[in-house]
Write a protein that holds these residues in place. Sequence first.
Motif, PDB file in Angstrom:
ATOM      1  N   THR A 110      -1.958  55.517  33.115  1.00  0.00           N
ATOM      2  CA  THR A 110      -3.005  56.530  33.290  1.00  0.00           C
ATOM      3  C   THR A 110      -2.904  57.247  34.643  1.00  0.00           C
ATOM      4  O   THR A 110      -3.839  57.955  35.034  1.00  0.00           O
ATOM      5  N   LYS A 111      -1.791  57.102  35.338  1.00  0.00           N
ATOM      6  CA  LYS A 111      -1.611  57.789  36.626  1.00  0.00           C
ATOM      7  C   LYS A 111      -1.868  59.298  36.527  1.00  0.00           C
ATOM      8  O   LYS A 111      -2.459  59.873  37.440  1.00  0.00           O
ATOM      9  N   ALA A 157      -8.045  63.446  38.700  1.00  0.00           N
ATOM     10  CA  ALA A 157      -9.332  63.184  39.363  1.00  0.00           C
ATOM     11  C   ALA A 157      -9.198  63.419  40.863  1.00  0.00           C
ATOM     12  O   ALA A 157     -10.061  64.051  41.492  1.00  0.00           O
ATOM     13  N   ARG A 158      -8.087  62.947  41.418  1.00  0.00           N
ATOM     14  CA  ARG A 158      -7.835  63.096  42.849  1.00  0.00           C
ATOM     15  C   ARG A 158      -7.759  64.573  43.244  1.00  0.00           C
ATOM     16  O   ARG A 158      -8.401  65.023  44.189  1.00  0.00           O
ATOM     17  N   GLU A 180     -18.168  62.203  39.022  1.00  0.00           N
ATOM     18  CA  GLU A 180     -17.444  60.986  38.664  1.00  0.00           C
ATOM     19  C   GLU A 180     -16.591  61.247  37.426  1.00  0.00           C
ATOM     20  O   GLU A 180     -16.976  62.034  36.554  1.00  0.00           O
ATOM     21  N   ASN A 217      -3.097  50.766  33.879  1.00  0.00           N
ATOM     22  CA  ASN A 217      -3.227  51.376  35.203  1.00  0.00           C
ATOM     23  C   ASN A 217      -2.028  52.259  35.539  1.00  0.00           C
ATOM     24  O   ASN A 217      -2.182  53.361  36.088  1.00  0.00           O
ATOM     25  N   SER A 248     -14.492  61.214  41.802  1.00  0.00           N
ATOM     26  CA  SER A 248     -14.217  59.801  42.055  1.00  0.00           C
ATOM     27  C   SER A 248     -13.897  59.115  40.719  1.00  0.00           C
ATOM     28  O   SER A 248     -14.575  59.317  39.717  1.00  0.00           O
ATOM     29  N   TYR A 249     -12.836  58.349  40.744  1.00  0.00           N
ATOM     30  CA  TYR A 249     -12.260  57.770  39.519  1.00  0.00           C
ATOM     31  C   TYR A 249     -12.900  56.415  39.246  1.00  0.00           C
ATOM     32  O   TYR A 249     -12.804  55.497  40.070  1.00  0.00           O
ATOM     33  N   GLN A 270      -5.475  59.768  36.934  1.00  0.00           N
ATOM     34  CA  GLN A 270      -5.881  59.437  38.306  1.00  0.00           C
ATOM     35  C   GLN A 270      -5.530  60.594  39.243  1.00  0.00           C
ATOM     36  O   GLN A 270      -6.325  60.959  40.124  1.00  0.00           O
ATOM     37  N   ALA A 271      -4.342  61.166  39.025  1.00  0.00           N
ATOM     38  CA  ALA A 271      -3.919  62.290  39.869  1.00  0.00           C
ATOM     39  C   ALA A 271      -4.814  63.509  39.646  1.00  0.00           C
ATOM     40  O   ALA A 271      -5.138  64.239  40.579  1.00  0.00           O
ATOM     41  N   ARG A 285     -13.366  52.803  37.158  1.00  0.00           N
ATOM     42  CA  ARG A 285     -12.528  51.882  36.378  1.00  0.00           C
ATOM     43  C   ARG A 285     -12.542  52.348  34.928  1.00  0.00           C
ATOM     44  O   ARG A 285     -13.617  52.630  34.393  1.00  0.00           O
ATOM     45  N   PRO A 286     -11.400  52.407  34.252  1.00  0.00           N
ATOM     46  CA  PRO A 286     -11.427  52.840  32.841  1.00  0.00           C
ATOM     47  C   PRO A 286     -12.135  51.794  31.977  1.00  0.00           C
ATOM     48  O   PRO A 286     -12.188  50.616  32.326  1.00  0.00           O
TER      49      PRO A 286
END
Lengths: 230, 230
Positions: B128-129, B135-136, B100, B125, B141-142, B132-133, B144-145
């Motif tokens: 912080t892309k 983590a992806r 995680e 949101n 698994s991302y 997210q990218a 919620r911040p």
Amino acid sequence: MKTLVILSHPDIKESSSQQYLLSSVPEDSDVTLHHLEQLYPDFKINVAKEQALIAAHDRIIFQFPFYWYSSPALLKQWQDEVLTENFAYGKTGQILQGKEFGLVLSVGIPEREYQAGGKEGFSINELTKPFQAMARKTGMSYLRPFTIYQFAYMTEEQKMNVLIEYQLYLSHENETSLASRENWFLEQLGKTNLAASGSADADKLAHIIEIIEENRDTIDDLKLSLEEME
Amino acid sequence: MKTLVILSHPDIKESSSQQYLLSSVPEDSDVTLHHLEQLYPDFKINVAKEQALIAAHDRIIFQFPFYWYSSPALLKQWQDEVLTENFAYGKTGQILQGKEFGLVLSVGIPEREYQAGGKEGFSINELTKPFQAMARKTGMSYLRPFTIYQFAYMTEEQKMNVLIEYQLYLSHENETSLASRENWFLEQLGKTNLAASGSADADKLAHIIEIIEENRDTIDDLKLSLEEME
């Protein structure tokens, strides 16, 4: 117009795309190349010097390889130390107001992967939001980024095209007509280092000038035909 | 579950929010605090050691002040040097797969400014892309911040609430019921450093337990009333 290219690359000598781009910028031009890793290998940035440099330019470009969807660390350090409150933003911070801001990104993965469903999942537009927000906060107008995908796999002609577009991006006025872009390019040709750098390059340039002139002739013909039809 | 908090803050002693959060993590817990600037003041990261550390944990947290809409430079350096191809991604790189990933952000500007029309113009949101990218791409698994806005302006009760939510964020299983969250918290209270750190803190904890128990009574009453109505 004076352009400052703030270049961040930890291993620039090994980067064929960066070497290629840099070789095309004439030393006596209005473009200042500023390679952070060369100047500050120990991450100790001369803040006053950097701030003076920004103040003396009209267009600020961040040029870097797109590592983990952002810039190398030293450029981030530069942002955090140089773009301080009351210099870059805040009540007395209007130094950047009205300047232009651009990104020159080199990316190792094909463009098609940068979207939902692609391997990277997000677009360059989404991933560069932090830079868009920075331009916004400091009052700079944000230019369309100049993104170079997979330079190493390009043909010679594609690379040459990148070079032309790069030079336009650095020093051309924003948002102008095709005819004005052509004129600008033809003027620049006399100044560029490439003309003097070997006969193979000189041949390529002659070829490009030919293409531009052919395109102009085609456009003129089309306009004439249109006028006749009216 | 073992959690690794990768903390990046160039001036952590001056940060009241970071000091407050850190004081709440018991030393004998399953949470490893890892402050990059303390370990690597010269930006020379021990990559093998960092990679072993990641492999030994299930939840990876990046905790940092939100400078220029991203992390401090040293955390970026860490990403670029530690999360290499064939370790973090690529054909043989599946070390992070199934772990995680979370962000703990401290932000100096009110939440309402992070939207179109607000002073910052973009949401957390959107900004912080790049994380997210990441983590992806690495198969994490991302979560919620966990974003802390303007900690310095909070009341004591608000701060205490942040602390509880922070501890939940670090070590609680994801996505569970209110009752399970309460039980978890009551269990944690025995372990926390705060209970031993002074009578004022002990009083606050007693107060919180009281609130939780009152809430439970209220919920039980509401449930009873509902059953009677049916």
